[in-house]
Every structure is written in C-alpha cells, then in structure tokens.
Design a protein around this motif. Structure first.
Motif, mmCIF file in Angstrom:
data_model
loop_
_atom_site.group_PDB
_atom_site.id
_atom_site.type_symbol
_atom_site.label_atom_id
_atom_site.label_comp_id
_atom_site.label_asym_id
_atom_site.label_seq_id
_atom_site.Cartn_x
_atom_site.Cartn_y
_atom_site.Cartn_z
ATOM 1 N N GLN A 6 29.563 16.313 12.516
ATOM 2 C CA GLN A 6 29.339 15.274 11.584
ATOM 3 C C GLN A 6 29.092 14.041 12.552
ATOM 4 N N VAL A 33 19.555 12.469 4.853
ATOM 5 C CA VAL A 33 20.261 13.438 3.840
ATOM 6 C C VAL A 33 19.412 14.637 3.431
ATOM 7 N N GLU A 34 18.147 14.225 2.695
ATOM 8 C CA GLU A 34 17.273 15.129 2.332
ATOM 9 C C GLU A 34 16.948 16.227 3.474
ATOM 10 N N GLU A 37 19.184 18.924 3.906
ATOM 11 C CA GLU A 37 19.235 19.897 2.825
ATOM 12 C C GLU A 37 18.700 21.387 3.252
ATOM 13 N N GLN A 43 27.115 21.337 3.816
ATOM 14 C CA GLN A 43 28.015 21.189 2.692
ATOM 15 C C GLN A 43 27.633 19.904 1.928
ATOM 16 N N GLU A 44 27.939 19.882 0.637
ATOM 17 C CA GLU A 44 27.829 18.613 0.141
ATOM 18 C C GLU A 44 28.691 17.543 0.459
ATOM 19 N N ARG A 45 29.883 18.022 0.808
ATOM 20 C CA ARG A 45 30.966 17.176 1.481
ATOM 21 C C ARG A 45 30.742 16.533 2.796
ATOM 22 N N ASP A 46 29.780 17.357 3.367
ATOM 23 C CA ASP A 46 29.205 16.823 4.860
ATOM 24 C C ASP A 46 28.476 15.713 4.737
ATOM 25 N N LYS A 47 27.570 16.118 3.864
ATOM 26 C CA LYS A 47 26.430 14.790 3.416
ATOM 27 C C LYS A 47 26.982 13.453 3.080
ATOM 28 N N THR A 48 28.062 13.752 1.997
ATOM 29 C CA THR A 48 28.809 12.471 1.467
ATOM 30 C C THR A 48 29.575 11.959 2.585
ATOM 31 N N SER A 51 27.202 9.946 5.046
ATOM 32 C CA SER A 51 26.733 8.993 4.448
ATOM 33 C C SER A 51 27.661 7.801 4.455
#
Length: 136
Positions: A6, A33-34, A37, A43-48, A51
């Motif tokens: 991360q 972020v795209e 994908e 995971q979605e939590r990683d992207k969040t 960011s």
C-alpha cells in the motif's frame, strides 16, 4: 494487500504531484485506481486506503515541506530529487500525522523505498533527513 505494498502505491501516486497540476490530480488518482483494478491482490479497501492516505498527505504538503526545509541543510525542497522528496513527504506524514505508524517503522520503510526507487545515495540521504526529524 500488505501495508508495504500500500505504501508503495501511495508513493507512486504521490510522485505524480510533481508532474501534474493540482486540478489534474483528481483525474490522475482516478486513472491510478483504475489501473489497479483486476489485480489479484487488490481489494476495494486497499484502493480506498491508498486514495484517502494520498489525499491526507497532499493536504499537509505545505507543513511537511516546511519541516523538510528546516532540517535539510543545503537541500531545500525545491532542490531535492523528485523520488527522494516524495519518499520524504510520505515518511514525514507517517511520522508526524499518522498515529497508527510508529516513527521507527516510518523511517525504515522510507529507507526501503529509497533503496527500491532512488539512486545510490538516496537511502543515506533519506535516513539522515528523517533522523533529524525523529523525536521532535
């Protein structure tokens, strides 16, 4: 995704600040972020997390740069290499504003990032600057 991974993503995203205007960064974050994908370990939590952490660091950049200018004799922020500057910004944020990360861990991780992404002198430079900020 592990915290080190991360951190590398945050570094890569934060690095873009040096080459894009402030108003372009929202689009840059979206593209970054795209690009993440479809990767197995993302995971979605990683992207969040990535960011949000990026946004928190950018918000504190004036304060972080002022701290760096105070301790880096002969190396004002404007003269530093972009890679080293980005690593230092991330580390100073973690040291001074992120209560979840111990100071020693922030310094160690910054040195590791500088070994991976910086030049031959980067680890010593990064460690030296951060050592001056440690404990203050």
């Amino acid at each position: 995704m592990k915290r080190r991974e991360q951190r590398e993503h945050i570094f890569q995203l934060l690095f873009r600040v040096e080459f894009n205007k402030r108003e372009e960064m929202e689009e840059q974050v979206g593209m970054f972020v795209e690009d993440m994908e479809g990767k197995d370990d993302v995971q979605e939590r990683d992207k969040t997390y990535i960011s949000e952490k990026y946004a928190q660091i950018v918000e504190k950049l004036p304060e972080i740069d002022a701290m760096l200018d105070q301790v880096s004799k002969g190396w004002k922020v404007s003269r530093m290499g972009k890679v080293e500057l980005t690593i230092l910004r991330l580390a100073v944020y973690e040291m001074k504003f992120d209560e979840d990360i111990p100071e020693k861990v922030a310094i160690n991780e910054a040195v590791e990032l500088s070994k991976k992404f910086g030049g031959d002198e980067a680890p010593a430079f990064v460690n030296g600057v951060l050592a001056k900020l440690a404990g203050k």
